[in-house]
Design an enzyme around this catalytic site. Sequence first.
Site, mmCIF file in Angstrom:
data_model
loop_
_atom_site.group_PDB
_atom_site.id
_atom_site.type_symbol
_atom_site.label_atom_id
_atom_site.label_comp_id
_atom_site.label_asym_id
_atom_site.label_seq_id
_atom_site.Cartn_x
_atom_site.Cartn_y
_atom_site.Cartn_z
ATOM 1 N N GLY A 299 0.835 -1.203 0.000
ATOM 2 C CA GLY A 299 0.000 0.000 0.000
ATOM 3 C C GLY A 299 0.862 1.241 0.000
ATOM 4 O O GLY A 299 0.666 2.173 -0.775
ATOM 5 N N GLU A 327 1.662 5.939 6.482
ATOM 6 C CA GLU A 327 3.073 6.123 6.102
ATOM 7 C C GLU A 327 3.658 7.357 6.785
ATOM 8 O O GLU A 327 4.816 7.363 7.208
ATOM 9 C CB GLU A 327 3.225 6.221 4.584
ATOM 10 C CG GLU A 327 2.645 5.033 3.801
ATOM 11 C CD GLU A 327 2.954 3.672 4.384
ATOM 12 O OE1 GLU A 327 4.024 3.497 4.980
ATOM 13 O OE2 GLU A 327 2.099 2.767 4.244
ATOM 14 N N HIS A 330 4.687 6.716 10.320
ATOM 15 C CA HIS A 330 5.990 6.053 10.434
ATOM 16 C C HIS A 330 7.129 7.061 10.639
ATOM 17 O O HIS A 330 8.218 6.682 11.049
ATOM 18 C CB HIS A 330 6.274 5.215 9.187
ATOM 19 C CG HIS A 330 5.750 3.815 9.248
ATOM 20 N ND1 HIS A 330 6.082 2.946 10.265
ATOM 21 C CD2 HIS A 330 4.940 3.108 8.411
ATOM 22 C CE1 HIS A 330 5.484 1.768 10.044
ATOM 23 N NE2 HIS A 330 4.790 1.849 8.934
ATOM 24 N N TYR A 412 0.419 -5.526 13.204
ATOM 25 C CA TYR A 412 -0.313 -4.285 12.934
ATOM 26 C C TYR A 412 -1.520 -4.135 13.859
ATOM 27 O O TYR A 412 -1.565 -3.258 14.721
ATOM 28 C CB TYR A 412 -0.809 -4.276 11.478
ATOM 29 C CG TYR A 412 0.285 -4.169 10.438
ATOM 30 C CD1 TYR A 412 0.477 -2.987 9.733
ATOM 31 C CD2 TYR A 412 1.114 -5.240 10.145
ATOM 32 C CE1 TYR A 412 1.453 -2.879 8.761
ATOM 33 C CE2 TYR A 412 2.105 -5.147 9.185
ATOM 34 C CZ TYR A 412 2.270 -3.967 8.490
ATOM 35 O OH TYR A 412 3.251 -3.870 7.538
#
Length: 638
Positions: A299, A327, A330, A412
């Site tokens: 993804g 993202e 992160h 996750y």
Amino acid sequence: MRVRAAGLIIACAGLPAAGADLSPIEPGFDYHSFANVDQFRTTHIDLDLRIDLEGKVISGVVELELKRLDPRATQLVLDAKDLMINDVMQKSTDVLGATAGNQTIWVSRPFHLEKPDPILGSALVIDLPPSRRPGESIRIDYETLPSAGALQWLTPKQTAGRHKAFLYTQSEPIGARTWIPLQDTPQVRATYKAKIHTPSDVVAVMSAENDPTHKRNGEYSFVMPQAIPSYLIALAVGDLQFKETGPRTGVYAEKPVVKAAAKEFADTESMIAAGEKLFGPYRWTRYDILVLPPSFPVGGMENPRLSFITPTVIAGDKSLVSVIAHELAHSWSGNLVTNATWRDLWLNEAFTVYLESRITAVVYGEQRASMEEVLGLQSLRRDLARLPPKDQVLAIDLRDRDPELVFSDVPYQKGRLFLSYLEAKFGRERFDAFLRGYFDHFAFKSITTEQFDQYLNEHLLDRFPGIVTHAEALAWEHDPGLAMDAVLPVSGAFSPVDEARTAWLGGKLEPKTFGLDWVTQQWLYFLDNMPAALRAEQLARLDQAYGFTRSSNAEIEHSWLVLVIRNDYQPGFARLEEYLTTVGRRKLIAPLYAELMKTPSGNAFAKRVFAKAMPGYHPVTVAAIETIVNPTVAEGSE
Ligand SMILES: [Zn+2]
């Protein structure tokens, strides 16, 4: 000298009787790297690489600046897989203590590649004299082989623009060694610089400082001033355009995609602001997004300063942009505080899914965040149902296994539930303070599960005693399944969906009389929770009413195609074939192949389509689908 380090063709066979090793795990020991990090540590990486898009080869030199921890060490061991090593040199000052005038002299050093392991590749062993100096520089002249697992070379036809070839890397978890010989372990952090030479009509971008105004001239320079682990080194080369979306955000994409991408990702700046307010400063200066061709296997990949993103999240209504929130998150969990080994991956991903949800709640509202949490929980339950108990734990034993192929929802979603549990027990205010402290304390460090435990005990469990015991926290990390006292997400927005589905299945509701105001997450929930068997006529009426077979939303399309396969709904198969041959994102296509493999006719369809689609998939996707479609070839993998 030219030495060939060839990975074996049979992917991921592992060592005999994988899992038979009952010796206790050594926390912090990286079972997926050969590097002798107790003797040397890379502090800086300098790349000078030529990208041959036609020949599909990266060639050039990497210079590694090393800190020497052991003066008696006589060998430097690096990770290499599918690389041709042409020469290895050492900077003469390291040997002689002098240079010839201003010229740096490089002295060749003996080296060899050990017998390759199918998962890890080869140890590149370089002989060095013992030294009392604090460090040394090594230079390796090398080139990549066509089998390099981190690289995908796309022909012009496989791109959106269809005129120019494209290259991109996907290094996480252990792919960096297939395009750079280095200490490929997340516990080593280094800054990097790069000179990238390309054909003059394409653009190169990296996970570093990028200059969107740079003229296309085939010469690009990059600096990454913050020390990062090797799996975050990333490169893409193609016919890219740039469009700004905010003061420190923008989008790189091919021309046919860049406008839609910039519109879809217009809220990125608000996401950064939300992240900063919750978790402390954004420490990477800029946050740009690179939209890859549809074959991109994941993804998103959180390459620092430049996230790599699948185009399948562009739905036209921002309904799938939680991938961007993920993202971006992160930038705190993963890139700033990094897992020391792949056993500790949950430290990267659990925190990131948790942060993603918090950012989504700020930017798109609590309702959207809670719907996504429920969908995440459902996905986790599906994974728990298929995984053996040993793979249902957060701190997973990956010895003798390819970390790439055991990625599941456990690190996750189960990880996020652990953090939600802590938040519920201690209260959001205390937990937020804990999180900020955690990111500050471990900023730019790579840590193990055990280091996290110690920090958790000191700053939460023992600080506010009597709420959660050490044993309860450890059970979350090391016990299979879901804890009895997990705080499970619920969403009121799904109640009308359940009611409509039940009424429709019971023949009491006609399509088009419900769902007219539903958002993407409600449609996903509607489709994902259908009973095992539906009649062709039911599917036809749904399709007629809502146009699922032609949906432009890749996630909704995916959920629909699962029903198409499960019920052998023939009118959907042409679209299924088209989908499988254009999309390369594993999460979207692997379940479709798995569903197909359950019947003999589906099995034949899957094999035929996989053979056709394979040249367009990234090697990572090929390996994953291979284990589903041809399980005997990829024996031993999971
Ligand atoms: Zn992630």
